[in-house]
Design a protein around this motif. Structure first.
Motif, PDB file in Angstrom:
ATOM      1  N   LEU A  26       0.826  -1.203   0.000  1.00 31.16           N
ATOM      2  CA  LEU A  26       0.000   0.000   0.000  1.00 31.16           C
ATOM      3  C   LEU A  26       0.863   1.258   0.000  1.00 31.16           C
ATOM      4  O   LEU A  26       0.610   2.196  -0.762  1.00 31.16           O
ATOM      5  CB  LEU A  26      -0.931  -0.010   1.219  1.00 31.16           C
ATOM      6  N   VAL A  27       1.878   1.263   0.860  1.00 30.89           N
ATOM      7  CA  VAL A  27       2.756   2.438   0.960  1.00 30.89           C
ATOM      8  C   VAL A  27       3.476   2.696  -0.362  1.00 30.89           C
ATOM      9  O   VAL A  27       3.482   3.821  -0.878  1.00 30.89           O
ATOM     10  CB  VAL A  27       3.768   2.249   2.106  1.00 30.89           C
ATOM     11  N   THR A  28       4.087   1.655  -0.915  1.00 34.28           N
ATOM     12  CA  THR A  28       4.817   1.827  -2.179  1.00 34.28           C
ATOM     13  C   THR A  28       3.863   2.051  -3.347  1.00 34.28           C
ATOM     14  O   THR A  28       4.170   2.811  -4.273  1.00 34.28           O
ATOM     15  CB  THR A  28       5.700   0.603  -2.459  1.00 34.28           C
ATOM     16  N   GLY A  29       2.704   1.393  -3.309  1.00 30.66           N
ATOM     17  CA  GLY A  29       1.747   1.542  -4.408  1.00 30.66           C
ATOM     18  C   GLY A  29       1.223   2.956  -4.538  1.00 30.66           C
ATOM     19  O   GLY A  29       1.133   3.493  -5.652  1.00 30.66           O
ATOM     20  N   PHE A  30       0.888   3.580  -3.421  1.00 29.02           N
ATOM     21  CA  PHE A  30       0.393   4.956  -3.489  1.00 29.02           C
ATOM     22  C   PHE A  30       1.506   5.934  -3.877  1.00 29.02           C
ATOM     23  O   PHE A  30       1.230   6.980  -4.453  1.00 29.02           O
ATOM     24  CB  PHE A  30      -0.257   5.349  -2.169  1.00 29.02           C
ATOM     25  N   GLU A  31       2.763   5.577  -3.570  1.00 28.41           N
ATOM     26  CA  GLU A  31       3.863   6.434  -4.047  1.00 28.41           C
ATOM     27  C   GLU A  31       4.023   6.290  -5.556  1.00 28.41           C
ATOM     28  O   GLU A  31       4.252   7.279  -6.260  1.00 28.41           O
ATOM     29  CB  GLU A  31       5.168   6.086  -3.341  1.00 28.41           C
ATOM     30  N   ILE A  32       3.909   5.071  -6.060  1.00 25.03           N
ATOM     31  CA  ILE A  32       3.961   4.863  -7.515  1.00 25.03           C
ATOM     32  C   ILE A  32       2.835   5.625  -8.199  1.00 25.03           C
ATOM     33  O   ILE A  32       3.003   6.185  -9.287  1.00 25.03           O
ATOM     34  CB  ILE A  32       3.852   3.351  -7.833  1.00 25.03           C
ATOM     35  N   HIS A  33       1.686   5.666  -7.534  1.00 23.72           N
ATOM     36  CA  HIS A  33       0.537   6.376  -8.075  1.00 23.72           C
ATOM     37  C   HIS A  33       0.758   7.888  -8.093  1.00 23.72           C
ATOM     38  O   HIS A  33       0.055   8.621  -8.808  1.00 23.72           O
ATOM     39  CB  HIS A  33      -0.697   6.037  -7.225  1.00 23.72           C
ATOM     40  N   GLY A  34       1.724   8.371  -7.324  1.00 25.67           N
ATOM     41  CA  GLY A  34       2.030   9.795  -7.284  1.00 25.67           C
ATOM     42  C   GLY A  34       1.375  10.537  -6.142  1.00 25.67           C
ATOM     43  O   GLY A  34       1.346  11.771  -6.128  1.00 25.67           O
ATOM     44  N   SER A  35       0.856   9.788  -5.153  1.00 21.40           N
ATOM     45  CA  SER A  35       0.177  10.432  -4.026  1.00 21.40           C
ATOM     46  C   SER A  35       1.150  11.202  -3.143  1.00 21.40           C
ATOM     47  O   SER A  35       0.770  12.186  -2.498  1.00 21.40           O
ATOM     48  CB  SER A  35      -0.569   9.381  -3.192  1.00 21.40           C
ATOM     49  N   TYR A  36       2.394  10.772  -3.074  1.00 20.40           N
ATOM     50  CA  TYR A  36       3.429  11.449  -2.290  1.00 20.40           C
ATOM     51  C   TYR A  36       4.779  10.946  -2.774  1.00 20.40           C
ATOM     52  O   TYR A  36       4.870  10.040  -3.609  1.00 20.40           O
ATOM     53  CB  TYR A  36       3.257  11.178  -0.790  1.00 20.40           C
ATOM     54  N   HIS A  37       5.838  11.526  -2.254  1.00 15.13           N
ATOM     55  CA  HIS A  37       7.194  11.141  -2.648  1.00 15.13           C
ATOM     56  C   HIS A  37       8.012  10.888  -1.389  1.00 15.13           C
ATOM     57  O   HIS A  37       8.140  11.749  -0.533  1.00 15.13           O
ATOM     58  CB  HIS A  37       7.853  12.248  -3.484  1.00 15.13           C
ATOM     59  N   LEU A  39      10.280   7.254  -1.047  1.00 19.77           N
ATOM     60  CA  LEU A  39      11.357   6.345  -1.440  1.00 19.77           C
ATOM     61  C   LEU A  39      11.940   6.670  -2.803  1.00 19.77           C
ATOM     62  O   LEU A  39      13.076   6.314  -3.096  1.00 19.77           O
ATOM     63  CB  LEU A  39      10.837   4.906  -1.443  1.00 19.77           C
ATOM     64  N   GLY A  40      11.151   7.323  -3.636  1.00 15.42           N
ATOM     65  CA  GLY A  40      11.544   7.510  -5.027  1.00 15.42           C
ATOM     66  C   GLY A  40      10.818   6.489  -5.894  1.00 15.42           C
ATOM     67  O   GLY A  40      10.579   5.354  -5.463  1.00 15.42           O
ATOM     68  N   PHE A  41      10.489   6.872  -7.125  1.00 11.19           N
ATOM     69  CA  PHE A  41       9.650   6.030  -7.972  1.00 11.19           C
ATOM     70  C   PHE A  41      10.271   4.662  -8.234  1.00 11.19           C
ATOM     71  O   PHE A  41       9.615   3.630  -8.054  1.00 11.19           O
ATOM     72  CB  PHE A  41       9.394   6.751  -9.303  1.00 11.19           C
ATOM     73  N   GLU A  42      11.529   4.615  -8.641  1.00 12.40           N
ATOM     74  CA  GLU A  42      12.160   3.342  -9.006  1.00 12.40           C
ATOM     75  C   GLU A  42      12.259   2.395  -7.807  1.00 12.40           C
ATOM     76  O   GLU A  42      11.972   1.195  -7.916  1.00 12.40           O
ATOM     77  CB  GLU A  42      13.539   3.588  -9.605  1.00 12.40           C
ATOM     78  N   ARG A  43      12.666   2.917  -6.661  1.00 18.93           N
ATOM     79  CA  ARG A  43      12.778   2.080  -5.474  1.00 18.93           C
ATOM     80  C   ARG A  43      11.400   1.590  -5.038  1.00 18.93           C
ATOM     81  O   ARG A  43      11.239   0.433  -4.632  1.00 18.93           O
ATOM     82  CB  ARG A  43      13.436   2.850  -4.338  1.00 18.93           C
ATOM     83  N   ALA A  44      10.397   2.460  -5.129  1.00 21.49           N
ATOM     84  CA  ALA A  44       9.036   2.066  -4.769  1.00 21.49           C
ATOM     85  C   ALA A  44       8.539   0.945  -5.679  1.00 21.49           C
ATOM     86  O   ALA A  44       7.901  -0.004  -5.217  1.00 21.49           O
ATOM     87  CB  ALA A  44       8.103   3.275  -4.853  1.00 21.49           C
ATOM     88  N   VAL A  45       8.832   1.034  -6.973  1.00 21.09           N
ATOM     89  CA  VAL A  45       8.428  -0.006  -7.920  1.00 21.09           C
ATOM     90  C   VAL A  45       9.092  -1.332  -7.576  1.00 21.09           C
ATOM     91  O   VAL A  45       8.450  -2.390  -7.576  1.00 21.09           O
ATOM     92  CB  VAL A  45       8.759   0.410  -9.364  1.00 21.09           C
ATOM     93  N   ARG A  46      10.392  -1.298  -7.276  1.00 16.56           N
ATOM     94  CA  ARG A  46      11.108  -2.534  -6.945  1.00 16.56           C
ATOM     95  C   ARG A  46      10.550  -3.181  -5.686  1.00 16.56           C
ATOM     96  O   ARG A  46      10.322  -4.395  -5.632  1.00 16.56           O
ATOM     97  CB  ARG A  46      12.610  -2.247  -6.775  1.00 16.56           C
ATOM     98  N   LEU A  47      10.325  -2.374  -4.648  1.00 16.93           N
ATOM     99  CA  LEU A  47       9.791  -2.905  -3.390  1.00 16.93           C
ATOM    100  C   LEU A  47       8.357  -3.419  -3.556  1.00 16.93           C
ATOM    101  O   LEU A  47       7.988  -4.445  -2.990  1.00 16.93           O
ATOM    102  CB  LEU A  47       9.834  -1.828  -2.304  1.00 16.93           C
ATOM    103  N   HIS A  48       7.589  -2.700  -4.357  1.00 14.99           N
ATOM    104  CA  HIS A  48       6.207  -3.106  -4.599  1.00 14.99           C
ATOM    105  C   HIS A  48       6.159  -4.462  -5.320  1.00 14.99           C
ATOM    106  O   HIS A  48       5.400  -5.357  -4.930  1.00 14.99           O
ATOM    107  CB  HIS A  48       5.501  -2.046  -5.446  1.00 14.99           C
ATOM    108  N   THR A  49       6.982  -4.605  -6.335  1.00 16.05           N
ATOM    109  CA  THR A  49       7.018  -5.849  -7.102  1.00 16.05           C
ATOM    110  C   THR A  49       7.541  -7.004  -6.262  1.00 16.05           C
ATOM    111  O   THR A  49       6.983  -8.109  -6.278  1.00 16.05           O
ATOM    112  CB  THR A  49       7.894  -5.676  -8.356  1.00 16.05           C
ATOM    113  N   LEU A  50       8.604  -6.764  -5.494  1.00 15.68           N
ATOM    114  CA  LEU A  50       9.161  -7.797  -4.628  1.00 15.68           C
ATOM    115  C   LEU A  50       8.148  -8.238  -3.575  1.00 15.68           C
ATOM    116  O   LEU A  50       7.992  -9.441  -3.313  1.00 15.68           O
ATOM    117  CB  LEU A  50      10.432  -7.278  -3.955  1.00 15.68           C
TER     118      LEU A  50
END
Length: 209
Positions: A26-37, A39-50
């Motif tokens: 949830l935390v990384t997903g909403f960051e990927i969505h652009g709700s806030y910044h 971890l950074g987009f790339e790191r959020a994507v990696r953590l979300h996928t993992l």
């Protein structure tokens, strides 16, 4: 109050591992969505996928455990006392009414909880995982012809809607953990496995003098 062993060791491990992974997604997903910044987009994507792949692996082991131990029966929905439970959570709990459901090791989830888990498994999970996997494998849409029927924006919208449904479930779940005989009673039970439940006096034979 009677002290009973309700939650087995693997069940507690599965519950807390799933909780951590869902919150992380949830935390990384909403960051990927652009709700806030944060971890950074790339790191959020990696953590979300993992986290997603780890949760899928955890679910595979848990499904195997549920069926080999027979614990899957705990989630079979029932209409018995369903209205009573809804009435208790809406009104009775605020006026000190007795709990209409008596938990046992063989029936640890009340009818409303079973219904909530059914909705989660039958509606929310397919929305999240279906849209999430489509999003993850977007590069293969062309070869499968999916790009003629779907757009990435549509899939992202559905995935976000599923995320909000999951967030509502998490908030409701956390709130309901505070409705035991003490605020932290249910949380303590999920840590130790032991829960304190009210005795069903109707099932207790009368004492003779």
């Amino acid at each position: 109050m009677t002290r009973i062993y309700v939650f087995k060791r693997y069940e507690r491990f599965w519950h807390w591992s799933q909780a951590v992974l869902v919150i992380l997604m949830l935390v990384t997903g909403f960051e990927i969505h652009g709700s806030y910044h944060n971890l950074g987009f790339e790191r959020a994507v990696r953590l979300h996928t993992l986290s997603a792949w780890t949760l899928l692996a955890l679910w595979a082991f848990t499904i195997f455990w549920q069926f080999t131990t027979g614990e899957w029966r705990q989630y079979i929905p029932t209409a018995s006392k369903l209205v009573a439970m809804a009435r208790y959570y809406m009104f009775g709990i605020f006026v000190g009414a007795p709990h209409p459901y008596h938990k046992t090791a063989l029936k640890k989830h009340n009818p409303l909880q079973r219904l909530a888990y059914l909705v989660l498994l039958a509606l929310v999970s397919p929305i999240i995982w279906g849209s999430g996997l489509l999003y993850l494998f977007y590069a293969y849409w062309g070869g499968l012809g999916l790009d003629r029927w779907l757009s990435l924006e549509q899939v992202a919208t559905v995935h976000t809607a599923g995320a909000f449904m999951m967030l509502v479930f998490v908030i409701a779940h956390v709130y309901l953990t505070t409705t035991g005989h003490t605020v932290f009673a249910h949380i303590k039970a999920m840590i130790t496995g032991w829960d304190e439940v009210e005795e069903d006096l109707r099932a207790t034979p009368e004492k003779t003098h």
